[in-house]
Design a protein around this motif. Structure first.
Motif, PDB file in Angstrom:
ATOM      1  N   ALA A  43       0.815  -1.221   0.000  1.00 47.31           N
ATOM      2  CA  ALA A  43       0.000   0.000   0.000  1.00 47.31           C
ATOM      3  C   ALA A  43       0.848   1.271   0.000  1.00 47.31           C
ATOM      4  CB  ALA A  43      -0.942   0.000   1.199  1.00 47.31           C
ATOM      5  N   GLN A  44       2.110   1.163   0.387  1.00 48.27           N
ATOM      6  CA  GLN A  44       2.983   2.336   0.436  1.00 48.27           C
ATOM      7  C   GLN A  44       3.578   2.709  -0.921  1.00 48.27           C
ATOM      8  OE1 GLN A  44       3.279   4.127   3.355  1.00 48.27           O
ATOM      9  NE2 GLN A  44       1.689   2.658   3.908  1.00 48.27           N
ATOM     10  N   TRP A  45       3.607   1.775  -1.856  1.00 47.35           N
ATOM     11  CA  TRP A  45       4.292   2.065  -3.124  1.00 47.35           C
ATOM     12  C   TRP A  45       3.521   1.688  -4.393  1.00 47.35           C
ATOM     13  CZ3 TRP A  45       5.220  -1.939  -6.449  1.00 47.35           C
ATOM     14  CH2 TRP A  45       5.199  -3.235  -5.911  1.00 47.35           C
ATOM     15  N   TRP A  46       2.475   0.935  -4.290  1.00 50.19           N
ATOM     16  CA  TRP A  46       1.765   0.416  -5.465  1.00 50.19           C
ATOM     17  C   TRP A  46       1.112   1.543  -6.253  1.00 50.19           C
ATOM     18  CZ3 TRP A  46       1.625  -4.626  -7.073  1.00 50.19           C
ATOM     19  CH2 TRP A  46       0.686  -4.962  -8.044  1.00 50.19           C
ATOM     20  N   GLY A  47       1.193   1.464  -7.547  1.00 48.90           N
ATOM     21  CA  GLY A  47       0.499   2.395  -8.424  1.00 48.90           C
ATOM     22  C   GLY A  47       1.394   3.490  -8.962  1.00 48.90           C
ATOM     23  N   PRO A  48       0.965   4.088 -10.073  1.00 47.05           N
ATOM     24  CA  PRO A  48       1.750   5.162 -10.685  1.00 47.05           C
ATOM     25  C   PRO A  48       1.852   6.386  -9.778  1.00 47.05           C
ATOM     26  CG  PRO A  48       0.034   4.361 -12.182  1.00 47.05           C
ATOM     27  CD  PRO A  48      -0.232   3.749 -10.845  1.00 47.05           C
ATOM     28  N   LYS A  49       2.711   7.303 -10.178  1.00 49.11           N
ATOM     29  CA  LYS A  49       2.911   8.562  -9.461  1.00 49.11           C
ATOM     30  C   LYS A  49       1.559   9.255  -9.268  1.00 49.11           C
ATOM     31  CE  LYS A  49       5.504  12.842  -9.803  1.00 49.11           C
ATOM     32  NZ  LYS A  49       6.404  13.624 -10.636  1.00 49.11           N
ATOM     33  N   GLY A  50       1.308   9.720  -8.037  1.00 49.87           N
ATOM     34  CA  GLY A  50       0.078  10.425  -7.725  1.00 49.87           C
ATOM     35  C   GLY A  50      -1.061   9.525  -7.275  1.00 49.87           C
ATOM     36  N   PHE A  51      -0.891   8.203  -7.391  1.00 50.12           N
ATOM     37  CA  PHE A  51      -1.916   7.264  -6.963  1.00 50.12           C
ATOM     38  C   PHE A  51      -1.634   6.794  -5.544  1.00 50.12           C
ATOM     39  CE2 PHE A  51      -2.679   7.347 -11.364  1.00 50.12           C
ATOM     40  CZ  PHE A  51      -3.881   6.718 -11.652  1.00 50.12           C
ATOM     41  N   THR A  52      -2.679   6.473  -4.805  1.00 53.50           N
ATOM     42  CA  THR A  52      -2.558   5.911  -3.459  1.00 53.50           C
ATOM     43  C   THR A  52      -3.328   4.590  -3.415  1.00 53.50           C
ATOM     44  OG1 THR A  52      -4.503   7.125  -2.698  1.00 53.50           O
ATOM     45  CG2 THR A  52      -2.338   8.190  -2.374  1.00 53.50           C
ATOM     46  N   VAL A  53      -3.172   3.870  -2.314  1.00 48.05           N
ATOM     47  CA  VAL A  53      -3.838   2.579  -2.149  1.00 48.05           C
ATOM     48  C   VAL A  53      -4.618   2.604  -0.834  1.00 48.05           C
ATOM     49  CG1 VAL A  53      -3.508   0.086  -1.889  1.00 48.05           C
ATOM     50  CG2 VAL A  53      -2.081   1.375  -3.488  1.00 48.05           C
ATOM     51  N   PRO A  54      -5.925   2.898  -0.903  1.00 41.33           N
ATOM     52  CA  PRO A  54      -6.725   2.914   0.316  1.00 41.33           C
ATOM     53  C   PRO A  54      -7.062   1.520   0.848  1.00 41.33           C
ATOM     54  CG  PRO A  54      -8.094   3.518  -1.571  1.00 41.33           C
ATOM     55  CD  PRO A  54      -6.676   3.387  -2.067  1.00 41.33           C
ATOM     56  N   ARG A  55      -6.968   0.483  -0.024  1.00 44.39           N
ATOM     57  CA  ARG A  55      -7.278  -0.871   0.426  1.00 44.39           C
ATOM     58  C   ARG A  55      -6.372  -1.864  -0.280  1.00 44.39           C
ATOM     59  NH1 ARG A  55     -10.382  -5.269  -0.977  1.00 44.39           N
ATOM     60  NH2 ARG A  55     -11.025  -4.343  -2.939  1.00 44.39           N
ATOM     61  N   CYS A  56      -5.753  -2.748   0.521  1.00 44.09           N
ATOM     62  CA  CYS A  56      -4.891  -3.794  -0.026  1.00 44.09           C
ATOM     63  C   CYS A  56      -5.031  -5.029   0.858  1.00 44.09           C
ATOM     64  CB  CYS A  56      -3.434  -3.321  -0.056  1.00 44.09           C
ATOM     65  SG  CYS A  56      -2.295  -4.541  -0.744  1.00 44.09           S
ATOM     66  N   GLU A  57      -5.528  -6.100   0.254  1.00 43.94           N
ATOM     67  CA  GLU A  57      -5.683  -7.369   0.956  1.00 43.94           C
ATOM     68  C   GLU A  57      -4.975  -8.443   0.153  1.00 43.94           C
ATOM     69  OE1 GLU A  57      -9.913  -7.845   1.207  1.00 43.94           O
ATOM     70  OE2 GLU A  57     -10.140  -6.083   2.513  1.00 43.94           O
ATOM     71  N   MET A  58      -4.185  -9.285   0.850  1.00 47.51           N
ATOM     72  CA  MET A  58      -3.414 -10.309   0.156  1.00 47.51           C
ATOM     73  C   MET A  58      -3.352 -11.585   0.981  1.00 47.51           C
ATOM     74  SD  MET A  58      -0.202  -7.893  -0.966  1.00 47.51           S
ATOM     75  CE  MET A  58       0.291  -8.673  -2.484  1.00 47.51           C
ATOM     76  N   ASP A  59      -3.570 -12.705   0.315  1.00 39.09           N
ATOM     77  CA  ASP A  59      -3.384 -14.035   0.885  1.00 39.09           C
ATOM     78  C   ASP A  59      -2.284 -14.678   0.044  1.00 39.09           C
ATOM     79  OD1 ASP A  59      -3.551 -16.567   1.976  1.00 39.09           O
ATOM     80  OD2 ASP A  59      -5.511 -17.022   1.108  1.00 39.09           O
ATOM     81  N   VAL A  60      -1.036 -14.456   0.475  1.00 37.27           N
ATOM     82  CA  VAL A  60       0.134 -14.802  -0.339  1.00 37.27           C
ATOM     83  C   VAL A  60       0.477 -16.279  -0.174  1.00 37.27           C
ATOM     84  CG1 VAL A  60       2.529 -14.220  -0.881  1.00 37.27           C
ATOM     85  CG2 VAL A  60       0.977 -12.431  -0.074  1.00 37.27           C
ATOM     86  N   ARG A  61      -0.066 -17.063  -1.077  1.00 38.70           N
ATOM     87  CA  ARG A  61       0.190 -18.510  -1.163  1.00 38.70           C
ATOM     88  C   ARG A  61      -0.359 -18.968  -2.492  1.00 38.70           C
ATOM     89  NH1 ARG A  61      -4.638 -21.062  -0.613  1.00 38.70           N
ATOM     90  NH2 ARG A  61      -6.291 -19.818   0.315  1.00 38.70           N
ATOM     91  N   PRO A  62       0.148 -20.057  -3.050  1.00 35.35           N
ATOM     92  CA  PRO A  62      -0.428 -20.554  -4.301  1.00 35.35           C
ATOM     93  C   PRO A  62      -1.935 -20.778  -4.139  1.00 35.35           C
ATOM     94  CG  PRO A  62       1.634 -21.664  -3.835  1.00 35.35           C
ATOM     95  CD  PRO A  62       1.288 -20.862  -2.605  1.00 35.35           C
ATOM     96  N   GLY A  63      -2.706 -20.174  -5.025  1.00 32.76           N
ATOM     97  CA  GLY A  63      -4.158 -20.251  -4.943  1.00 32.76           C
ATOM     98  C   GLY A  63      -4.778 -19.132  -4.120  1.00 32.76           C
ATOM     99  N   GLY A  64      -3.947 -18.390  -3.393  1.00 34.70           N
ATOM    100  CA  GLY A  64      -4.443 -17.267  -2.596  1.00 34.70           C
ATOM    101  C   GLY A  64      -4.790 -16.088  -3.490  1.00 34.70           C
ATOM    102  N   SER A  65      -5.599 -15.198  -2.971  1.00 40.18           N
ATOM    103  CA  SER A  65      -6.052 -14.068  -3.780  1.00 40.18           C
ATOM    104  C   SER A  65      -5.508 -12.748  -3.248  1.00 40.18           C
ATOM    105  CB  SER A  65      -7.580 -14.025  -3.802  1.00 40.18           C
ATOM    106  OG  SER A  65      -8.073 -13.795  -2.498  1.00 40.18           O
TER     107      SER A  65
END
Length: 169
Positions: A43-65
């Motif tokens: 959420a601190q760096w994702w997206g082009p210049k000027g964009f922010t990330v108000p929501r970021c959810e991750m299930d980091v595993r094969p098959g996770g979303s």
């Protein structure tokens, strides 16, 4: 030729937007990998210049979303969601992301990203390969900006890993 095309219109070819970007970060690959897989860090760096990330959810595993909302400078929210196919910490991630949902709930864009993190004497060489799996002509403008958007995101990632490591660049 389809019904909606005329003889003068070029055929839309999504694979023409496939790309590979390489970038070297002055940070260990474990640190860069973590910045890609921890939702608070993403959420601190994702997206082009000027964009922010108000929501970021991750299930980091094969098959996770994952589900990431980018907010543009004008306040428009751009949802992106997808699935992790491979998670080989700290060397490789393979994900498919989907975006630009139409009125029928169908995604107009699907991209498979393979991200590798190579150790280069304490630095990290990151390679991002984006393969456009499906896209409609309606998202051609967004596809045209994909490489610039990823480049700006990686600029933000570089600044983030420098800051979080106490760097002074």
């Amino acid at each position: 030729m389809t019904d909606h095309e005329t003889a003068n219109e070029p055929e839309f070819e999504p694979s023409e937007y496939d790309m590979t970007i390489r970038r070297t970060f002055d940070a260990p690959r474990e640190r860069v990998f973590e910045a890609w897989t921890d939702p608070e860090q993403v959420a601190q760096w994702w997206g082009p210049k000027g964009f922010t990330v108000p929501r970021c959810e991750m299930d980091v595993r094969p098959g996770g979303s994952f589900s990431i909302d980018m907010e543009g400078p004008d306040g428009t929210i751009y949802p992106d969601e997808g699935v992790f196919h491979e998670v080989d910490e700290p060397e490789r991630l393979v994900v498919t992301s989907r975006a630009f949902e139409d009125d029928d709930g169908e995604f107009q864009l699907e991209v498979r990203q393979t991200v590798t993190f190579a150790d280069r004497d304490g630095r990290t060489e990151l390679t991002l390969k984006a393969e456009v799996l499906t896209a409609t002509p309606e998202v051609a403008e967004a596809l045209g900006g994909m490489e610039l958007g990823w480049s700006q995101s990686l600029d933000k990632l570089e600044a983030y890993v420098d800051r979080s490591a106490g760097g002074t660049k």
